[in-house]
Scaffold this motif. Structure first.
Motif, short mmCIF file in Angstrom:
data_model
loop_
_atom_site.label_atom_id
_atom_site.label_comp_id
_atom_site.label_asym_id
_atom_site.label_seq_id
_atom_site.Cartn_x
_atom_site.Cartn_y
_atom_site.Cartn_z
N ALA A 81 46.65 27.10 59.50
CA ALA A 81 46.86 28.38 58.82
C ALA A 81 46.50 29.54 59.74
O ALA A 81 47.16 30.58 59.74
CB ALA A 81 46.02 28.43 57.55
N GLY A 82 45.44 29.35 60.53
CA GLY A 82 45.07 30.39 61.48
C GLY A 82 46.11 30.58 62.57
O GLY A 82 46.30 31.68 63.09
N GLN A 83 46.81 29.49 62.92
CA GLN A 83 47.83 29.56 63.97
C GLN A 83 49.18 30.02 63.44
O GLN A 83 49.81 30.90 64.01
CB GLN A 83 47.99 28.16 64.61
N GLU A 84 49.63 29.38 62.35
CA GLU A 84 50.99 29.59 61.85
C GLU A 84 51.09 30.62 60.74
O GLU A 84 52.18 31.09 60.43
CB GLU A 84 51.57 28.25 61.34
N GLY A 85 49.95 30.93 60.09
CA GLY A 85 49.99 31.84 58.95
C GLY A 85 49.89 31.06 57.64
O GLY A 85 50.22 29.88 57.56
N TYR A 95 64.72 32.88 69.64
CA TYR A 95 65.12 33.69 68.49
C TYR A 95 63.95 34.47 67.88
O TYR A 95 64.13 35.18 66.90
CB TYR A 95 65.74 32.79 67.42
N SER A 96 62.77 34.34 68.42
CA SER A 96 61.60 35.01 67.87
C SER A 96 61.66 36.51 68.16
O SER A 96 62.20 36.93 69.19
CB SER A 96 60.32 34.42 68.46
N PRO A 97 61.12 37.34 67.28
CA PRO A 97 61.08 38.78 67.57
C PRO A 97 60.37 39.09 68.89
O PRO A 97 60.81 39.97 69.64
CB PRO A 97 60.30 39.35 66.37
N ALA A 98 59.28 38.36 69.19
CA ALA A 98 58.56 38.61 70.44
C ALA A 98 59.41 38.24 71.65
O ALA A 98 59.45 38.97 72.65
CB ALA A 98 57.26 37.82 70.45
N GLY A 99 60.11 37.09 71.58
CA GLY A 99 60.95 36.67 72.69
C GLY A 99 62.09 37.64 72.93
O GLY A 99 62.40 37.99 74.08
N THR A 159 52.15 42.26 75.42
CA THR A 159 51.35 41.10 75.02
C THR A 159 52.00 40.44 73.81
O THR A 159 52.44 41.13 72.88
CB THR A 159 49.91 41.50 74.68
N MET A 160 52.07 39.13 73.84
CA MET A 160 52.57 38.36 72.70
C MET A 160 51.42 37.50 72.18
O MET A 160 50.81 36.75 72.94
CB MET A 160 53.74 37.46 73.12
N ASP A 161 51.13 37.63 70.91
CA ASP A 161 49.96 36.99 70.32
C ASP A 161 50.38 35.90 69.34
O ASP A 161 50.49 36.13 68.14
CB ASP A 161 49.10 38.05 69.62
N ASN A 162 50.64 34.70 69.88
CA ASN A 162 50.89 33.51 69.05
C ASN A 162 52.02 33.71 68.06
O ASN A 162 52.04 33.12 66.98
CB ASN A 162 49.61 33.10 68.32
N PHE A 163 52.97 34.58 68.39
CA PHE A 163 54.13 34.88 67.55
C PHE A 163 53.74 35.48 66.20
O PHE A 163 54.55 35.56 65.29
CB PHE A 163 55.01 33.63 67.36
N ARG A 164 52.46 35.90 66.10
CA ARG A 164 52.02 36.65 64.91
C ARG A 164 52.21 38.15 65.13
O ARG A 164 52.13 38.94 64.19
CB ARG A 164 50.54 36.35 64.61
N GLY A 165 52.40 38.54 66.38
CA GLY A 165 52.58 39.94 66.69
C GLY A 165 52.77 40.15 68.17
O GLY A 165 52.50 39.26 68.99
N HIS A 166 53.29 41.33 68.54
CA HIS A 166 53.41 41.68 69.94
C HIS A 166 53.25 43.19 70.09
O HIS A 166 53.44 43.96 69.15
CB HIS A 166 54.73 41.20 70.54
N ARG A 167 52.94 43.60 71.32
CA ARG A 167 52.72 45.01 71.60
C ARG A 167 53.25 45.33 72.99
O ARG A 167 53.01 44.58 73.94
CB ARG A 167 51.24 45.35 71.52
N ARG A 188 54.32 45.29 66.72
CA ARG A 188 54.77 44.54 65.54
C ARG A 188 53.72 43.50 65.20
O ARG A 188 53.20 42.83 66.08
CB ARG A 188 56.12 43.87 65.81
N ARG A 189 53.44 43.38 63.92
CA ARG A 189 52.41 42.43 63.49
C ARG A 189 52.87 41.70 62.24
O ARG A 189 53.31 42.33 61.28
CB ARG A 189 51.11 43.17 63.19
N ALA A 190 52.78 40.37 62.24
CA ALA A 190 53.09 39.54 61.07
C ALA A 190 51.79 38.92 60.58
O ALA A 190 51.18 38.13 61.30
CB ALA A 190 54.10 38.46 61.43
N LEU A 191 51.37 39.26 59.38
CA LEU A 191 50.08 38.80 58.90
C LEU A 191 50.14 37.44 58.22
O LEU A 191 49.21 36.65 58.31
CB LEU A 191 49.50 39.83 57.93
N LEU A 192 51.21 37.16 57.49
CA LEU A 192 51.24 35.97 56.64
C LEU A 192 51.85 34.75 57.32
O LEU A 192 51.62 33.64 56.87
CB LEU A 192 51.99 36.28 55.35
N LYS A 193 52.63 34.96 58.35
CA LYS A 193 53.22 33.79 59.01
C LYS A 193 53.60 34.12 60.44
O LYS A 193 53.86 35.27 60.79
CB LYS A 193 54.46 33.30 58.25
N ALA A 194 53.62 33.09 61.27
CA ALA A 194 54.10 33.25 62.64
C ALA A 194 55.62 33.32 62.61
O ALA A 194 56.27 32.63 61.83
CB ALA A 194 53.63 32.08 63.49
#
Length: 750
Positions: free
Chosen positions: A71-75, A533-537, A657-665, A675-681
């Motif tokens: 849950a901490g990794q994937e949301g 296909y990820s937003p960060a990628g 910076t890309m943070d575990n596909f939960r967000g990037h800056r 961009r930040r995704a709180l509930l899921k990667a």
């Protein structure tokens, strides 16, 4: 075929028509004649399934920790969806059966079709018409032993192992606590070994049954411990028992406490059943008692190399393996020193299995010990089960439908791919294929598939399937892909594409041949490299294109260690973690840069640096034509609670910076983005499937197949650089270099 299945989420039992399992090269297919219900073990499993989520969590805190880490990794949403899909998957019941060999795998040389065999192993020797069982969990049935008697083989081997752990000798006094099925067999085996046997149970009829079949004396446990102790002392001539075997399954600590009262000085107490073990230290200390555990059927249990891959233990070092314990038990039955048939109290046809389980799942006063399920060995068992009419090729409005057959329905497919595929407009899950068969129907019903099968070729050949999704173990990716495109099917294959450069060459040629002449209706071939296909990628690729300057990329994957016996490490099945998992990171780096590297240099830590074929703690340096340099660090030596994937990109005065596909800056003069995704990667998994479905329906495909092939060649270059110690150009012929030390693959380690 019919099989007994249990829903782990609800605990519900059912007898379902499911496809039979497929034959694998290390085992045999067996048509069952009889299987034994182990009331104690199976009741415990069913009761666990019927617990509420909190109760289940309390029984397995280790799994709860894994879920929380995920849950901490994937949301939270991603993890909850995955867990719910997995716990609702059906589980086969049973682990002891007997029947006739129907087919023999390539690596099995000492069993023949038509031979009578007995089989053990949870997940293999199921209550089902046909089962697949690895060779080391299969033994021939001696002449004169019936299928019914042989179906006791697993419980018998557990009893044999318990007696071996007790290390009993001729003439010793043995106390057995718990005279259910396991205790009855243990009492007979101890008697056959020349021991004097005293048995204890809560039920008088169980004590009487054991007394009729070799036990010397016994008593009913009714809260009168002083009387029981006095009787055992009298039985042992005032000395106490030489060995005590606890064969009861109970949450009470009474058996372990009582054992201390019944034992002589320096006796052995062996826990065979699932009993509580809060050892009263003073009582055990003052007698210097030895507590031993019996690990199920014996040496080899829980060792995947032994059970699944057929690596036997040399008899000079391990005399009694679980397979040899199974043989030993059947020898006792054949010599009439153990009377298994006398323990049979009930027989049911497989179709009435729910009634059989009702004997011990309901408050029935009807006594039971050995409960058998019987099978019709003459009935045909087709590989495919039809569930409904096939989906039409087009909707009512004339739009094409993507009818997808899914091959492989393991944890990843059920927890990740299928839930997303179900939610895509225009996609229909047409069929499900699984090698075990038992999961095929429930997964097919849940996803609305028209048919299910254990033979993936039925999906490849079906005119009602437009595309196949391949989610099997890695060794089958390339062969099934090539079969599917030869049949004109569109293909989505999970990574990796292939396990060797030679296999990748064959796949590339096959795709090119299949694409030839299909300009008006191009064949869609796609690989599950979802991070593209990820937003960060996508943001990282856009950054490099807009800035137009060479970049420095640092990509770190905190993968964590995989069990040593995991199939992922097997070079012939999983290919190792570089091929099977690091490929994701390498592909994303190449996608971001938009090119393949000109040079690859890799190093590994620890044992891997001294010649291991496939390390899992690796640092790779990739150099690209425009001067970009990337390091990909795939690490198995870290702490799994730390976020898994992180990247930093330095480019033309910008930092991303890309943070575990939960967000990037992104910070810089031209581009500013957060961009930040709180509930899921957001790893791009749904977007890649949407792209595939749209392409199958006739739309454009954005996935770059040649780039995926190029990424795979870079993966092979990483391995080649580790082997040679030199920089490697991807796709170049590999030089012949002798390794500095012998390379040993995991399969050969025993």
């Amino acid at each position: 075929m019919k099989a007994v299945l249990q829903n782990f989420r609800t605990g519900d039992l059912s007898v379902s028509d499911v496809p039979p399992p497929v034959l694998k090269d290390g085992g045999v297919l067996v048509r069952n004649a009889a299987s034994l219900i182990s009331a104690g073990t199976e009741k415990a499993a069913i009761e666990l399934a019927r617990m509420n989520p909190l109760q289940k969590a309390r029984t397995r805190p280790d799994l709860v920790k894994k879920v929380l880490n995920r849950a901490g990794q994937e949301g939270l949403l991603e993890t909850a969806q995955t867990v719910m899909n997995l716990v609702s998957a059906p589980l086969p019941l049973g682990y002891s059966c007997a029947g006739v060999v129907e087919a023999v795998g390539d690596r099995v040389t000492d069993l023949q079709v038509g031979q009578r065999v007995a089989c053990g192993g949870y997940g293999y020797a199921n209550h089902a018409d046909v089962v697949y069982v690895p060779r080391n969990l299969t033994v021939p049935i001696p002449d004169g032993v019936s299928f019914e008697e042989a179906s006791f083989v697993t419980v018998g081997a557990i009893s044999v192992q318990g007696v071996r752990q007790a290390d009993v000798a001729f003439g010793e006094s043995v106390v057995i606590i718990g005279l259910g099925l396991l205790g009855q067999l243990t009492a007979q085996i101890c008697a056959a070994a020349g021991c004097r046997v005293f048995g204890l149970d809560l039920e008088a009829d169980k004590v009487d049954l054991a007394l009729r079949h070799g036990m010397d004396a016994g008593a009913v446990l009714a809260g009168n411990d002083e009387d029981v102790v006095a009787r055992v002392l009298q039985f042992t001539r005032g000395r106490g028992a030489d060995a005590i075997l606890i064969t009861a399954g109970t949450s009470s600590n009474h058996p372990i406490e009582l054992s201390a009262e019944l034992a002589r000085d320096r006796a052995r107490v062996v826990v065979v059943g699932d009993a509580r073990m809060d050892v009263p230290r003073w009582k055990y200390y003052k007698k210097e008692l030895e507590v031993r555990l019996a690990r199920s059927y014996g040496p080899g249990r829980y060792d995947a190399f032994y059970e699944e891959r057929g690596q036997d233990y040399p008899i000079g070092y391990v005399r009694w393996t679980e397979n040899r314990n199974m043989e030993s038990f059947l020898d006792l039955v054949g010599a009439r020193k153990v009377d298994a048939a006398a323990l049979i109290t009930h027989r049911y046809g497989i179709e009435d299995a729910e009634k059989a389980y009702g004997l011990f799942l309901t408050r029935s006063d009807e006594p039971y010990v050995g409960i058998l399920l019987e099978y019709d060995t003459t009935k045909e068992q087709p590989a495919t089960v039809v569930l409904s009419e096939p989906a039409p090729a087009r909707r009512a409005g004339g739009e094409r439908t993507a009818r997808i057959g899914v091959i492989g329905a393991g944890q990843f497919a059920q927890g990740v791919l299928l839930p997303r595929l179900r939610g895509i407009d225009g996609a229909t899950i047409a069929a499900i294929a699984t090698g075990s068969g038992t999961t095929a129907r429930p997964v097919a019903e849940k996803n609305g598939a028209a048919f299910c099968t254990s033979d993936y070729r039925d999906i490849v050949a079906s005119p009602d399937v437009d595309a196949v999704l391949i989610a099997t173990r890695h060794d089958l990716h390339a062969p099934i892909l090539m079969e599917a495109i030869a049949a004109g099917k569109h293909v989505f294959v999970e990574k990796p594409i292939a396990l060797t450069p030679e296999e990748l060459d064959r796949v590339e040629r096959a795709v090119a041949d299949a694409q030839a002449g299909r300009a008006s209706d191009p064949l869609v071939v796609m690989v599950g490299l979802n991070r593209r296909y990820s937003p960060a990628g996508l943001a990282a690729r856009d950054l490099l294109r807009r800035v137009g300057a060479p970049a420095v990329i640092d990509y770190r994957v905190n993968a964590g260690a995989a069990p040593a016996d995991s199939w992922v490490h097997d070079p012939s099945v999983g290919g190792g973690r570089i091929i099977g998992e690091m490929c994701h990171s390498i592909d994303l780096v190449q996608f971001i840069v938009g090119a393949e590297p000109t040079e690859v240099f890799a190093r590994a830590t620890g044992a891997a640096a001294t010649g291991a074929a496939d390390p899992d703690t690796v640092v790779a340096l990739l150099t690209f034509p425009d001067g970009t340099v990337a390091t990909v660090r795939y690490l198995a030596n870290g702490e799994v609670t730390v976020p898994k994937e992180r990247a930093e990109i330095f480019c033309g005065g910008h930092v991303m910076t890309m943070d575990n596909f939960r967000g990037h800056r992104i910070v810089g003069p031209i581009v500013q983005e957060k961009r930040r995704a709180l509930l899921k990667a957001e790893k791009g998994r749904k977007r890649e499937l949407e792209d595939f479905v749209a392409a199958v329906r006739g739309g454009p495909l954005t996935f770059d197949w040649p780039a995926a092939v190029a990424s795979m060649r870079t993966v092979f270059a990483v391995r080649e650089s580790l082997r040679t110690g030199a920089a490697v150009r991807p796709g170049a012929p590999a030089p012949v270099v002798e390794p500095s030390s012998p390379v040993q693959d995991p399969v050969s380690r025993v």
